[in-house]
Write a protein that holds these residues in place. Sequence first.
Motif, PDB file in Angstrom:
ATOM      1  N   VAL A  85       6.798  17.782  -5.217  1.00 52.49           N
ATOM      2  CA  VAL A  85       5.832  17.967  -6.298  1.00 52.49           C
ATOM      3  C   VAL A  85       5.476  16.637  -6.959  1.00 52.49           C
ATOM      4  N   THR A  86       4.205  16.419  -7.173  1.00 52.23           N
ATOM      5  CA  THR A  86       3.750  15.255  -7.939  1.00 52.23           C
ATOM      6  C   THR A  86       2.837  15.749  -9.053  1.00 52.23           C
ATOM      7  N   MET A  87       3.011  15.182 -10.237  1.00 53.38           N
ATOM      8  CA  MET A  87       2.125  15.523 -11.348  1.00 53.38           C
ATOM      9  C   MET A  87       1.355  14.278 -11.777  1.00 53.38           C
ATOM     10  N   PHE A  88       0.026  14.415 -11.852  1.00 55.21           N
ATOM     11  CA  PHE A  88      -0.835  13.310 -12.283  1.00 55.21           C
ATOM     12  C   PHE A  88      -1.367  13.630 -13.671  1.00 55.21           C
ATOM     13  N   PHE A  89      -1.177  12.736 -14.613  1.00 58.75           N
ATOM     14  CA  PHE A  89      -1.645  12.981 -15.975  1.00 58.75           C
ATOM     15  C   PHE A  89      -2.837  12.095 -16.281  1.00 58.75           C
ATOM     16  N   THR A  90      -3.922  12.719 -16.697  1.00 56.16           N
ATOM     17  CA  THR A  90      -5.129  11.948 -16.998  1.00 56.16           C
ATOM     18  C   THR A  90      -5.789  12.491 -18.265  1.00 56.16           C
ATOM     19  N   PHE A  91      -6.642  11.704 -18.870  1.00 53.31           N
ATOM     20  CA  PHE A  91      -7.315  12.074 -20.123  1.00 53.31           C
ATOM     21  C   PHE A  91      -6.326  12.697 -21.119  1.00 53.31           C
ATOM     22  N   TRP A  92      -6.634  13.893 -21.619  1.00 48.43           N
ATOM     23  CA  TRP A  92      -5.838  14.531 -22.666  1.00 48.43           C
ATOM     24  C   TRP A  92      -4.435  14.868 -22.171  1.00 48.43           C
ATOM     25  N   GLY A  93      -4.275  14.979 -20.865  1.00 44.20           N
ATOM     26  CA  GLY A  93      -2.956  15.256 -20.300  1.00 44.20           C
ATOM     27  C   GLY A  93      -1.960  14.161 -20.612  1.00 44.20           C
ATOM     28  N   LEU A  94      -2.467  12.931 -20.799  1.00 43.50           N
ATOM     29  CA  LEU A  94      -1.587  11.805 -21.144  1.00 43.50           C
ATOM     30  C   LEU A  94      -0.781  12.075 -22.417  1.00 43.50           C
ATOM     31  N   ASN A  95      -1.334  12.898 -23.295  1.00 47.63           N
ATOM     32  CA  ASN A  95      -0.638  13.196 -24.550  1.00 47.63           C
ATOM     33  C   ASN A  95       0.747  13.794 -24.325  1.00 47.63           C
ATOM     34  N   ALA A  96       0.907  14.488 -23.205  1.00 44.62           N
ATOM     35  CA  ALA A  96       2.203  15.112 -22.905  1.00 44.62           C
ATOM     36  C   ALA A  96       3.240  14.087 -22.482  1.00 44.62           C
ATOM     37  N   LEU A  97       2.794  12.853 -22.215  1.00 44.81           N
ATOM     38  CA  LEU A  97       3.706  11.811 -21.729  1.00 44.81           C
ATOM     39  C   LEU A  97       3.998  10.731 -22.762  1.00 44.81           C
ATOM     40  N   LYS A  98       3.348  10.817 -23.918  1.00 42.92           N
ATOM     41  CA  LYS A  98       3.529   9.747 -24.898  1.00 42.92           C
ATOM     42  C   LYS A  98       4.937   9.769 -25.488  1.00 42.92           C
ATOM     43  N   LYS A  99       5.494   8.577 -25.673  1.00 40.83           N
ATOM     44  CA  LYS A  99       6.817   8.463 -26.306  1.00 40.83           C
ATOM     45  C   LYS A  99       6.795   9.043 -27.712  1.00 40.83           C
ATOM     46  N   ARG A 100       5.816   8.634 -28.496  1.00 42.07           N
ATOM     47  CA  ARG A 100       5.701   9.161 -29.854  1.00 42.07           C
ATOM     48  C   ARG A 100       5.107  10.567 -29.759  1.00 42.07           C
ATOM     49  N   GLN A 101       5.894  11.537 -30.166  1.00 41.41           N
ATOM     50  CA  GLN A 101       5.525  12.913 -29.842  1.00 41.41           C
ATOM     51  C   GLN A 101       4.526  13.539 -30.807  1.00 41.41           C
ATOM     52  N   GLY A 102       4.305  12.919 -31.959  1.00 39.24           N
ATOM     53  CA  GLY A 102       3.343  13.481 -32.909  1.00 39.24           C
ATOM     54  C   GLY A 102       2.058  12.664 -32.909  1.00 39.24           C
ATOM     55  N   HIS A 103       1.305  12.783 -33.986  1.00 39.16           N
ATOM     56  CA  HIS A 103       0.091  11.974 -34.128  1.00 39.16           C
ATOM     57  C   HIS A 103       0.485  10.549 -34.474  1.00 39.16           C
ATOM     58  N   SER A 104       0.040   9.573 -33.700  1.00 34.93           N
ATOM     59  CA  SER A 104       0.343   8.187 -34.058  1.00 34.93           C
ATOM     60  C   SER A 104      -0.755   7.264 -33.568  1.00 34.93           C
TER      61      SER A 104
END
Lengths: 159, 159, 159
Positions: C36-55
């Motif tokens: 399995v490979t997951m590619f994160f793009t556009f808004w999907g990148l939000n799921a990968l950000k270290k800072r989990q809230g609005h920053s």
Amino acid sequence: MSGHKKISIVCFSGDFDKIIAAYTIATGAAATNREVTMFFTFWGLNALKKRQGHSWLGKDILSRIFNFLMGGRKSLPLSRLNFGGISPMLMTSMMKKNHVATLPELIEAADALGIRLYACEMAMQILGVTKDDLVDSVQEVVGVATFLNESEDAHIIFV
Amino acid sequence: MSGHKKISIVCFSGDFDKIIAAYTIATGAAATNREVTMFFTFWGLNALKKRQGHSWLGKDILSRIFNFLMGGRKSLPLSRLNFGGISPMLMTSMMKKNHVATLPELIEAADALGIRLYACEMAMQILGVTKDDLVDSVQEVVGVATFLNESEDAHIIFV
Amino acid sequence: MSGHKKISIVCFSGDFDKIIAAYTIATGAAATNREVTMFFTFWGLNALKKRQGHSWLGKDILSRIFNFLMGGRKSLPLSRLNFGGISPMLMTSMMKKNHVATLPELIEAADALGIRLYACEMAMQILGVTKDDLVDSVQEVVGVATFLNESEDAHIIFV
């Protein structure tokens, strides 16, 4: 030819960002010798309209209202944080600044790379859009049977 | 049988227009001798509920509120320009006028063509929906393993 | 190895419910010996950000505003009935109550199962996000060519 699998992209939503994603995958695939077909249906048709802004298309009053509200290539909304259409403009300026191909550049590249564009017959019937309303690079107006046959050996990506 | 690749459609969003697209592809594929399976999950489950309007389903208060707000087959929203539910009705009238199969007709055709309908176990657990709440044409409630096995040799289309 | 076809998931939308669907398919597939490979793009990148809230991420003012508004893993919106972010919390409590894996549990499982996470170079350039802003489990920042090559023998699922 290249041994690569074909790519078949269904552009359903017509969101600015999804159309960018679709064209990025399409041009990237075509540039690496993959055969690419793009099918435009429902809101995706807005990306193919000759008149790029909001305009009255269709024969009856309902079609005309729907088409006016949907608009064209220059009024595609962002799927999130659209803010009345300001965000697609901001995003385009961010793309320019960061040397990323903008939507008009991607569309031009798709034409240059010989990507086939098909428009969905059923959606056009529902919305009262005719082939004359669409840009010349649209090769054909097709039904679901053609879509399925063309996509038989392809990755289907629905955006 | 026909040498055609199977089609496996995941109905996630439950938007009126995406459900129409899903059923159009599904019935078109089945009519041309393709094996078709439709998996309904999250908001897509609304298209399978016996009670076609807004109704209180589920055991606890949260499920009941969610299910009421989500509604059923007769209250699927348009993914854009929904205008409080007026647009799906307008679109249906445009479909009738232009002799395009409406959603109830597509759903009936899918049944007649023997398209398999599966409902997602996990989404049903989250939303407190039971098999009794769903229409009889739903063959089975399945998990992700079954979905993956059934889709092994298929095109997967996620709408 | 297992004879199973690979799974390649494009996380575009970054909606809470679609990310759950993506991780459910991904972990289910990996648990049954699929690659399995997951590619994160556009808004999907939000799921990968270290800072989990609005920053405030990004170098220039536009990137910073976009990134702040998009937020991170803890502020993913529901694709429908979001109600200002209350619904994802309610849905998480429904998941816990019904013993369904929550998003943090799914993400942990994905890491444990060795699912490869890729971030999209173009989207990161547009949004001014750097690899340092993303969680460590992101293996690589890739372009469309890598995505296409990795997905050559895979099911592509675009959510």
